[in-house]
Design an enzyme around this catalytic site. Structure first.
Site, short mmCIF file in Angstrom:
data_model
loop_
_atom_site.label_atom_id
_atom_site.label_comp_id
_atom_site.label_asym_id
_atom_site.label_seq_id
_atom_site.Cartn_x
_atom_site.Cartn_y
_atom_site.Cartn_z
N SER A 19 -2.28 67.48 66.00
CA SER A 19 -3.75 67.37 66.07
C SER A 19 -4.26 66.99 67.46
CB SER A 19 -4.26 66.38 65.02
OG SER A 19 -4.05 66.92 63.74
N THR A 64 -3.94 60.22 58.50
CA THR A 64 -2.68 60.80 58.02
C THR A 64 -1.80 59.72 57.41
OG1 THR A 64 -0.85 62.26 58.64
CG2 THR A 64 -1.63 60.78 60.35
N LYS A 68 -3.97 57.55 53.83
CA LYS A 68 -4.97 58.42 53.22
C LYS A 68 -5.63 57.81 51.98
CE LYS A 68 -2.87 62.81 54.60
NZ LYS A 68 -2.44 64.11 54.07
N GLY A 132 0.91 65.60 44.82
CA GLY A 132 0.48 64.44 45.61
C GLY A 132 -0.91 64.66 46.15
N GLY A 133 -1.25 63.94 47.22
CA GLY A 133 -2.60 63.97 47.78
C GLY A 133 -3.08 65.36 48.18
P1 NAP Z 1 2.31 62.80 48.72
O1 NAP Z 1 0.93 62.45 48.34
O2 NAP Z 1 3.28 61.73 49.04
O3 NAP Z 1 2.91 63.74 47.53
C1 NAP Z 1 4.23 64.04 47.44
C2 NAP Z 1 4.52 64.95 46.23
O4 NAP Z 1 5.86 65.39 46.38
C3 NAP Z 1 4.45 64.25 44.87
O5 NAP Z 1 4.13 65.19 43.88
C4 NAP Z 1 5.90 63.78 44.67
O6 NAP Z 1 6.29 63.70 43.31
C5 NAP Z 1 6.67 64.93 45.32
N1 NAP Z 1 7.95 64.45 45.85
C6 NAP Z 1 8.14 63.68 46.93
N2 NAP Z 1 9.47 63.47 47.12
C7 NAP Z 1 10.10 64.10 46.10
C8 NAP Z 1 11.47 64.26 45.74
N3 NAP Z 1 12.48 63.73 46.47
N4 NAP Z 1 11.77 65.01 44.65
C9 NAP Z 1 10.79 65.56 43.90
N5 NAP Z 1 9.47 65.45 44.20
C10 NAP Z 1 9.12 64.73 45.30
O7 NAP Z 1 2.33 63.76 49.99
P2 NAP Z 1 1.14 64.66 50.60
O8 NAP Z 1 0.31 63.84 51.51
O9 NAP Z 1 0.48 65.44 49.54
O10 NAP Z 1 2.00 65.64 51.56
C11 NAP Z 1 2.98 66.49 51.03
C12 NAP Z 1 3.53 67.39 52.13
O11 NAP Z 1 2.50 68.22 52.63
C13 NAP Z 1 4.09 66.66 53.35
O12 NAP Z 1 5.22 67.35 53.77
C14 NAP Z 1 2.99 66.78 54.38
O13 NAP Z 1 3.47 66.75 55.71
C15 NAP Z 1 2.44 68.16 54.04
N6 NAP Z 1 1.03 68.34 54.44
C16 NAP Z 1 0.74 69.40 55.26
C17 NAP Z 1 -0.56 69.61 55.65
C18 NAP Z 1 -0.89 70.76 56.57
O14 NAP Z 1 -1.92 70.73 57.26
N7 NAP Z 1 -0.10 71.81 56.59
C19 NAP Z 1 -1.59 68.76 55.21
C20 NAP Z 1 -1.25 67.71 54.35
C21 NAP Z 1 0.07 67.50 53.96
P3 NAP Z 1 5.93 62.43 42.37
O15 NAP Z 1 4.51 62.64 41.91
O16 NAP Z 1 6.92 62.52 41.30
O17 NAP Z 1 6.08 61.22 43.25
#
Ligand code: NAP
Length: 271
Positions: A19, A64, A68, A132-133
């Site tokens: 960013s 981030t 969040k 997740g988020g």
């Molecule tokens: P988050 O809120 O922590 O959500 C994580 C999700 O993944 C939950 O559903 C969790 O399951 C699951 N999970 C995590 N570890 C796991 C494992 N070992 N086995 C099975 N399920 C697992 O994360 P987030 O903020 O949504 O971000 C998720 C990903 O998206 C990250 O890699 C982040 O860098 C990426 N992202 C990218 C952008 C972009 O601009 N491209 C924007 C935002 C996020 P449970 O519900 O069971 O815990």
């Protein structure tokens, strides 16, 4: 409050965040006289830092991991997606009030439609992996389409059931592996497969629906094991870079009320 307007990204760690480049280079190109700063803050310093930023003239923040959700009590208002998801990734000071937004879903959708030259996602059979988020924000964005069927696969089934009402089916990641060939669009939203664990995938599969789209919101690596699996079977694939650029593009247009060129921003991080 002093008069210097503050813009930046708040999180920890921030070493690999793209960013700052996207923001600062675009400011230069568009004569926006601001420096986008990094606020890398440890959890124990978060409250103090937020209270300081509130009293300063902070105008815009990208939020981030891991703040969040933690940031919510420090904000005066939330937009509808931030309210629905309980997750904020953008802050904008509007008429003196700090307002929290969630652009994840909008940014993902704009990136997807543009990449595949689609007008909408009507009539699609969709599977979301992870809830997740970022995923919740995508889910709420998808609800605008007609006759779209949403299934959700997650490690914790109860977490999903407690946070949404409108869905077709919720099941485990193992179940998703068996059913993957039913879907026109599969969205991978877990962090599994992110650098340095690049050989991992939340699911492994051996058949895809002809023409199906596989979207992974991870952008490092640019092709996750999940996307490689899909591409190998003939799926159309897209990574999370466009979501990241769309997010940064949308936030600049909101903060500075200025149109900026999306392709110029995309070129800044072409890998
Ligand atoms: P988050 O809120 O922590 O959500 C994580 C999700 O993944 C939950 O559903 C969790 O399951 C699951 N999970 C995590 N570890 C796991 C494992 N070992 N086995 C099975 N399920 C697992 O994360 P987030 O903020 O949504 O971000 C998720 C990903 O998206 C990250 O890699 C982040 O860098 C990426 N992202 C990218 C952008 C972009 O601009 N491209 C924007 C935002 C996020 P449970 O519900 O069971 O815990």
């Amino acid at each position: 409050m002093n008069n210097i307007s503050i813009y930046g990204i708040l999180g920890n760690p921030l070493d690999h965040s793209l960013s700052p480049i996207l923001q600062n280079e675009t400011y230069k190109k568009n004569s926006i006289d601001v420096e986008f700063q990094k606020f890398q803050v440890k959890e124990e310093q978060f409250e103090q830092e937020m209270l300081k930023l509130k009293t300063q003239n902070v105008k815009g923040l990208i939020i981030t991991i891991p703040y969040k959700e933690k940031i919510l009590p420090y904000l005066d208002e939330l937009d509808i997606t931030a309210k629905n998801t309980g997750v904020v990734n953008i802050v904008h000071r509007i008429n003196g009030k700090l307002v929290g937004f969630n652009f994840d879903g909008k940014a993902w959708l704009s990136g997807l439609l543009q990449h595949f030259n689609l007008q909408n996602l009507d009539n699609k059979n969709v599977l979301i992996i992870g809830f997740g988020g970022a995923s919740k924000s995508i889910y709420f964005e998808l609800l605008q389409f007609n006759n779209l069927k949403i299934d959700i696969a997650n490690r914790s089934i109860e977490k999903v059931k407690n946070s949404v009402q409108t869905y077709n089916q919720i099941f485990t990641l193992k179940e998703a592996e068996k059913r993957i060939a039913e879907y026109d669009l599969v969205i991978q939203t877990t962090p599994i497969g992110m650098w340095p664990n690049i050989d991992e995938s939340p699911i492994y599969f051996s058949k895809v629906k002809p023409g199906a789209i596989f979207s992974d919101i991870i952008y490092n690596p640019t092709q996750t094991a999940f996307l490689k699996n899909a591409a190998h079977l003939g799926g159309q694939i897209q990574n999370g870079l466009s979501m990241l650029v769309q997010q940064n593009h949308k936030v600049i247009e909101m903060w500075f009320e200025k149109k900026v060129n999306y392709e110029d921003m995309q070129n800044l991080i072409k890998i």
